[in-house]
Design a protein around this motif. Structure first.
Motif, PDB file in Angstrom:
ATOM      1  N   GLU A   1       0.858  -1.180   0.000  1.00  0.00           N
ATOM      2  CA  GLU A   1       0.000   0.000   0.000  1.00  0.00           C
ATOM      3  C   GLU A   1       0.893   1.228   0.000  1.00  0.00           C
ATOM      4  OE1 GLU A   1      -3.529   2.125   2.645  1.00  0.00           O
ATOM      5  OE2 GLU A   1      -2.981   0.022   2.964  1.00  0.00           O
ATOM      6  N   ALA A   2       0.586   2.181  -0.846  1.00  0.00           N
ATOM      7  CA  ALA A   2       1.406   3.382  -0.964  1.00  0.00           C
ATOM      8  C   ALA A   2       1.002   4.409   0.078  1.00  0.00           C
ATOM      9  CB  ALA A   2       1.265   3.982  -2.362  1.00  0.00           C
ATOM     10  N   LEU A   3       1.986   4.936   0.803  1.00  0.00           N
ATOM     11  CA  LEU A   3       1.754   6.047   1.725  1.00  0.00           C
ATOM     12  C   LEU A   3       2.171   7.362   1.092  1.00  0.00           C
ATOM     13  CD1 LEU A   3       2.876   4.698   5.210  1.00  0.00           C
ATOM     14  CD2 LEU A   3       0.588   4.835   4.242  1.00  0.00           C
ATOM     15  N   ALA A   4       3.061   7.273   0.129  1.00  0.00           N
ATOM     16  CA  ALA A   4       3.523   8.434  -0.632  1.00  0.00           C
ATOM     17  C   ALA A   4       4.055   7.897  -1.952  1.00  0.00           C
ATOM     18  CB  ALA A   4       4.610   9.189   0.138  1.00  0.00           C
TER      19      ALA A   4
ATOM     20  N   ILE B   1       3.246  12.514   5.393  1.00  0.00           N
ATOM     21  CA  ILE B   1       2.621  11.216   5.629  1.00  0.00           C
ATOM     22  C   ILE B   1       1.889  11.205   6.968  1.00  0.00           C
ATOM     23  CG2 ILE B   1       3.025   8.741   5.906  1.00  0.00           C
ATOM     24  CD1 ILE B   1       5.441   9.058   4.042  1.00  0.00           C
ATOM     25  N   ILE B   2       2.627  11.385   8.052  1.00  0.00           N
ATOM     26  CA  ILE B   2       2.015  11.444   9.379  1.00  0.00           C
ATOM     27  C   ILE B   2       1.888  12.911   9.766  1.00  0.00           C
ATOM     28  CG2 ILE B   2       2.183  10.748  11.800  1.00  0.00           C
ATOM     29  CD1 ILE B   2       3.943   8.437  10.922  1.00  0.00           C
ATOM     30  N   LYS B   3       0.676  13.416   9.726  1.00  0.00           N
ATOM     31  CA  LYS B   3       0.452  14.831   9.979  1.00  0.00           C
ATOM     32  C   LYS B   3      -0.084  15.059  11.390  1.00  0.00           C
ATOM     33  CE  LYS B   3      -0.341  16.064   5.153  1.00  0.00           C
ATOM     34  NZ  LYS B   3      -1.224  16.752   4.185  1.00  0.00           N
TER      35      LYS B   3
ATOM     36  N   TYR C   1      -1.553   0.970  12.826  1.00  0.00           N
ATOM     37  CA  TYR C   1      -2.761   1.513  13.454  1.00  0.00           C
ATOM     38  C   TYR C   1      -3.219   2.764  12.711  1.00  0.00           C
ATOM     39  CZ  TYR C   1      -6.078   2.902  17.051  1.00  0.00           C
ATOM     40  OH  TYR C   1      -7.227   3.244  17.717  1.00  0.00           O
ATOM     41  N   PHE C   2      -2.270   3.624  12.329  1.00  0.00           N
ATOM     42  CA  PHE C   2      -2.622   4.803  11.542  1.00  0.00           C
ATOM     43  C   PHE C   2      -3.264   4.395  10.224  1.00  0.00           C
ATOM     44  CE2 PHE C   2       0.781   7.467  13.801  1.00  0.00           C
ATOM     45  CZ  PHE C   2      -0.166   8.173  14.513  1.00  0.00           C
ATOM     46  N   MET C   3      -2.685   3.372   9.575  1.00  0.00           N
ATOM     47  CA  MET C   3      -3.213   2.938   8.286  1.00  0.00           C
ATOM     48  C   MET C   3      -4.622   2.367   8.419  1.00  0.00           C
ATOM     49  SD  MET C   3       0.266   1.207   6.747  1.00  0.00           S
ATOM     50  CE  MET C   3      -0.563   0.561   5.279  1.00  0.00           C
ATOM     51  N   GLU C   4      -4.874   1.676   9.527  1.00  0.00           N
ATOM     52  CA  GLU C   4      -6.206   1.126   9.752  1.00  0.00           C
ATOM     53  C   GLU C   4      -7.233   2.221  10.004  1.00  0.00           C
ATOM     54  OE1 GLU C   4      -5.485  -1.474  13.012  1.00  0.00           O
ATOM     55  OE2 GLU C   4      -4.844  -3.163  11.757  1.00  0.00           O
ATOM     56  N   HIS C   5      -6.755   3.421  10.355  1.00  0.00           N
ATOM     57  CA  HIS C   5      -7.642   4.553  10.613  1.00  0.00           C
ATOM     58  C   HIS C   5      -7.304   5.720   9.681  1.00  0.00           C
ATOM     59  CE1 HIS C   5      -7.826   2.092  14.259  1.00  0.00           C
ATOM     60  NE2 HIS C   5      -9.030   2.586  14.438  1.00  0.00           N
ATOM     61  N   LYS C   6      -6.958   5.370   8.466  1.00  0.00           N
ATOM     62  CA  LYS C   6      -6.562   6.382   7.487  1.00  0.00           C
ATOM     63  C   LYS C   6      -7.676   7.408   7.294  1.00  0.00           C
ATOM     64  CE  LYS C   6      -4.009   5.118   4.096  1.00  0.00           C
ATOM     65  NZ  LYS C   6      -3.477   4.530   2.846  1.00  0.00           N
TER      66      LYS C   6
ATOM     67  N   TYR D   1      -3.013  12.799  15.545  1.00  0.00           N
ATOM     68  CA  TYR D   1      -2.273  12.620  14.289  1.00  0.00           C
ATOM     69  C   TYR D   1      -3.201  11.986  13.239  1.00  0.00           C
ATOM     70  CZ  TYR D   1       1.727  13.092  17.436  1.00  0.00           C
ATOM     71  OH  TYR D   1       2.616  13.539  18.395  1.00  0.00           O
ATOM     72  N   ARG D   2      -2.795  12.135  11.983  1.00  0.00           N
ATOM     73  CA  ARG D   2      -3.604  11.578  10.912  1.00  0.00           C
ATOM     74  C   ARG D   2      -2.748  11.238   9.700  1.00  0.00           C
ATOM     75  NH1 ARG D   2      -7.992  15.530   9.439  1.00  0.00           N
ATOM     76  NH2 ARG D   2      -6.269  16.644   8.430  1.00  0.00           N
ATOM     77  N   ILE D   3      -3.062  10.110   9.074  1.00  0.00           N
ATOM     78  CA  ILE D   3      -2.532   9.783   7.750  1.00  0.00           C
ATOM     79  C   ILE D   3      -3.649  10.019   6.759  1.00  0.00           C
ATOM     80  CG2 ILE D   3      -1.839   7.891   6.224  1.00  0.00           C
ATOM     81  CD1 ILE D   3      -0.158   6.756   8.357  1.00  0.00           C
ATOM     82  N   GLU D   4      -3.345  10.777   5.712  1.00  0.00           N
ATOM     83  CA  GLU D   4      -4.402  11.101   4.737  1.00  0.00           C
ATOM     84  C   GLU D   4      -4.810   9.843   3.974  1.00  0.00           C
ATOM     85  OE1 GLU D   4      -5.868  13.798   4.702  1.00  0.00           O
ATOM     86  OE2 GLU D   4      -4.527  15.063   5.873  1.00  0.00           O
TER      87      GLU D   4
END
Length: 233
Positions: A136-139, A221-223, A170-175, A230-233
């Motif tokens: 999965e691409a994060l950027a 990526i991690i904002k 965990y961030f990715m699961e709550h993107k 925090y949030r990953i778009e």
């Protein structure tokens, strides 16, 4: 197959107590009385499921040992130390530690932390379902493979600690969602959230950004969502 644990402490009494306790729980235990012996064990004498590492040791302290382990291995590291200040915990986590336990410790708490770290690692070693296969691409230049717990940036593998990967997953699961410190800590660390845990999270996020972001000062990526989390778009 028994899980293998490496105990690193210059105090023979501590090593003996830990050895007896862990052996009684069915673990296979190896002891090292200093940093050099610990590194030799990790790099040349076998594969371990967790390293229990004292910080205050002569010649080479536990912080340096962990730093050198992280150059070649992502084995979970549980720091065991008499130091309890937040700044000491921050330094330990910055060097790649996964968890922290202050002496004197309860046997129950030690076993809980050991079991948690081993369980979390073994869960991700199991085959994943088909929908989780692939990257999965994060950027544009950062890709995550949850199945193999691997991250690549610019076609090079990025070494994350188990804790760092758990946070990222965990961030990715709550993107797209704002992840609060309390939710992140209680789900990743599996412990009740306290205000001091905010520093621990901050250090791990900084470590992740150093490894993933092109510019740590301007993370893409991690904002940070100020005042919220925090949030990953």
């Amino acid at each position: 197959m028994h899980n293998k644990i490496l105990i690193v402490d210059d105090d023979p009494n501590i090593r003996e107590v830990l050895h007896v306790l862990l052996r009684s729980e069915g673990y296979e235990v190896t002891e090292a009385e200093n940093g050099e012996m610990a590194l030799d064990c990790v790099f040349h004498k076998g594969t371990y499921d967790i390293v229990i590492l004292d910080i205050m040791m002569p010649d080479m302290d536990g912080i340096e040992v962990c730093h050198r382990i992280r150059e070649k291995s992502n084995v979970p590291v549980l720091f065991l130390t008499a130091k309890s200040q937040d700044r000491d915990k921050v330094e330990a986590y910055t060097m790649g530690g996964d968890d922290f336990l202050v002496k004197p410790f309860s046997q129950t708490e030690l076993l809980m932390k050991v079991k948690s770290l081993i369980r979390r690692r073994s869960e991700y070693d199991q085959p994943k379902s088909a929908e989780n296969n692939g990257q999965e691409a994060l950027a544009e230049n950062v890709f995550v493979d949850v199945r193999t717990r691997s991250v690549r940036k610019n076609d090079s593998r990025i070494n994350l600690t188990d804790k760092e990967f758990d946070i990222l997953r965990y961030f990715m699961e709550h993107k797209g969602e704002v992840v609060k410190n309390k939710d992140l800590y209680e789900n990743v660390w599996g412990e009740p959230y306290m205000s001091s845990a905010g520093n621990t999270i901050m250090v791990h996020i900084l470590n992740l950004r150093k490894k993933l972001e092109d510019d740590v000062r301007k993370p893409k990526i991690i904002k940070t969502v100020w005042g919220k989390g925090y949030r990953i778009e």
